[in-house]
Design an enzyme around this catalytic site. Structure first.
Site, PDB file in Angstrom:
ATOM      1  CG  ASP A  53      22.844  -4.262  12.043  1.00 46.66           C
ATOM      2  OD1 ASP A  53      21.938  -3.947  12.828  1.00 46.66           O
ATOM      3  OD2 ASP A  53      24.045  -4.363  12.383  1.00 46.66           O
ATOM      4  CE1 TYR A  81      24.945 -12.271  13.204  1.00 44.80           C
ATOM      5  CE2 TYR A  81      25.901 -13.038  15.266  1.00 44.80           C
ATOM      6  CZ  TYR A  81      24.856 -12.462  14.569  1.00 44.80           C
ATOM      7  OH  TYR A  81      23.727 -12.069  15.236  1.00 44.80           O
ATOM      8  CG  ASP A  95      27.106  -0.357   9.239  1.00 47.38           C
ATOM      9  OD1 ASP A  95      27.085   0.893   9.178  1.00 47.38           O
ATOM     10  OD2 ASP A  95      26.061  -1.035   9.320  1.00 47.38           O
ATOM     11  NE  ARG A 187      25.663  -2.206  13.292  1.00 53.87           N
ATOM     12  CZ  ARG A 187      24.845  -1.218  13.662  1.00 53.87           C
ATOM     13  NH1 ARG A 187      25.126   0.031  13.298  1.00 53.87           N
ATOM     14  NH2 ARG A 187      23.766  -1.456  14.377  1.00 53.87           N
TER      15      ARG A 187
END
Length: 288
Positions: A53, A81, A95, A187
């Site tokens: 993203d 992550y 987000d 997300r």
């Protein structure tokens, strides 16, 4: 890691640390431009193996040359992550890309409650990709539909999350670490955790630290990636127009040589046929 100009055609894998606000395609386009201007290579195959993203940072695998054929192979690798989630608020994009649309109380939230809720998202999990995602819906990207005010019809997908660790809690912020398979939207994970806790949540920051055996610590920043390229050919090259002109001239010369070589063969055959017919006539006269 040294990259030669031959690698631009034969194939190479480059690890890049994607900057914040850049799209994955921004990275690819910048690298294409760098190669074109620095080495005067008009076209080279470059692609990325897994979208990040725009607001996310971290490891992006770039395939060049023949390695672009293996992009799907890299996309299927396990990913790791780290990041932060903010409790008590939600946004349409899950987000901080869009404005906050709902606020909730977090008075009942404790670190123990968060840790227990996170355990429910380990293993095979159904999740809805965000409306603001690159998911294709009836031939268009979901984010295009969402940004134009529409509601994309997104179906839930089954993803696999092998690790969801709550690293620290400093409300309303929580730090986490996730290890997951292809297709997982962090997300959506943040959004679903917020729903599970009954207070809403959004993804505040995200950093991809690993893809399979490839690690972020081995990646190059965008401003430094060209330093890994090792020139093996002179930078000065014949201009395209000059090269095309010379190629046409060489083609004309070849045609002249071919036509000149063919003409003598035809000339020899014709007189040979006339002589043989003349001999036959003379023989017939003598017999009479």
């Amino acid at each position: 890691m040294k990259i030669t100009q031959d690698d631009f055609f034969n194939g190479q894998v480059i690890l890049v640390n994607k900057p914040k606000t850049w799209t994955s395609f921004d990275v690819v386009n910048k690298m294409r431009s760098d190669v074109r201007h620095a080495y005067q290579i008009p076209f080279v195959k470059i692609g990325h193996a897994g979208t990040l993203d725009p607001l996310a940072t971290g490891l992006l695998i770039i395939c060049i040359g023949r390695q672009t054929k293996n992009i799907e192979q890299y996309q299927g690798l396990e990913k790791e992550y780290t990041g932060t989630m903010m409790l008590g608020v939600t946004t349409p994009s899950y987000d901080m890309e869009t404005q906050v649309n709902e606020r909730y109380s977090i008075a009942h939230i404790t670190p123990e409650l968060i840790t227990e809720a996170a355990k429910k998202f380990v293993g095979a999990v159904w999740q809805y990709p965000p409306d603001f995602s690159a998911k294709r819906v009836q031939g268009d990207r979901a984010y295009n539909i969402a940004r134009s005010g529409g509601q994309p019809d997104i179906k839930p997908v089954l993803v696999n999350i092998s690790k969801f660790e709550i690293v620290s809690v400093l409300l309303p912020m929580i730090e986490f670490k996730v290890v997951c398979a292809k297709g997982t939207y962090i997300r959506s994970l943040a959004h679903d955790l917020g729903r599970q806790l009954g207070c809403g949540a959004l993804l505040a920051s995200l950093n991809r630290t690993r893809i399979g055996k490839y690690k972020l610590k081995d990646a190059k920043d965008m401003k430094d990636w060209m330093e890994a390229v090792q020139p093996v050919a002179p930078k000065k090259r014949i201009p395209v127009k000059t090269a095309m002109k010379k190629a046409k001239e060489r083609a004309k010369e070849r045609k002249k040589i071919v036509s000149a070589a063919a003409k003598p063969d035809k000339a020899v055959k014709k007189p040979a046929a006339k002589k043989s017919s003349a001999k036959k006539k003379s023989k017939g006269k003598k017999k009479k």
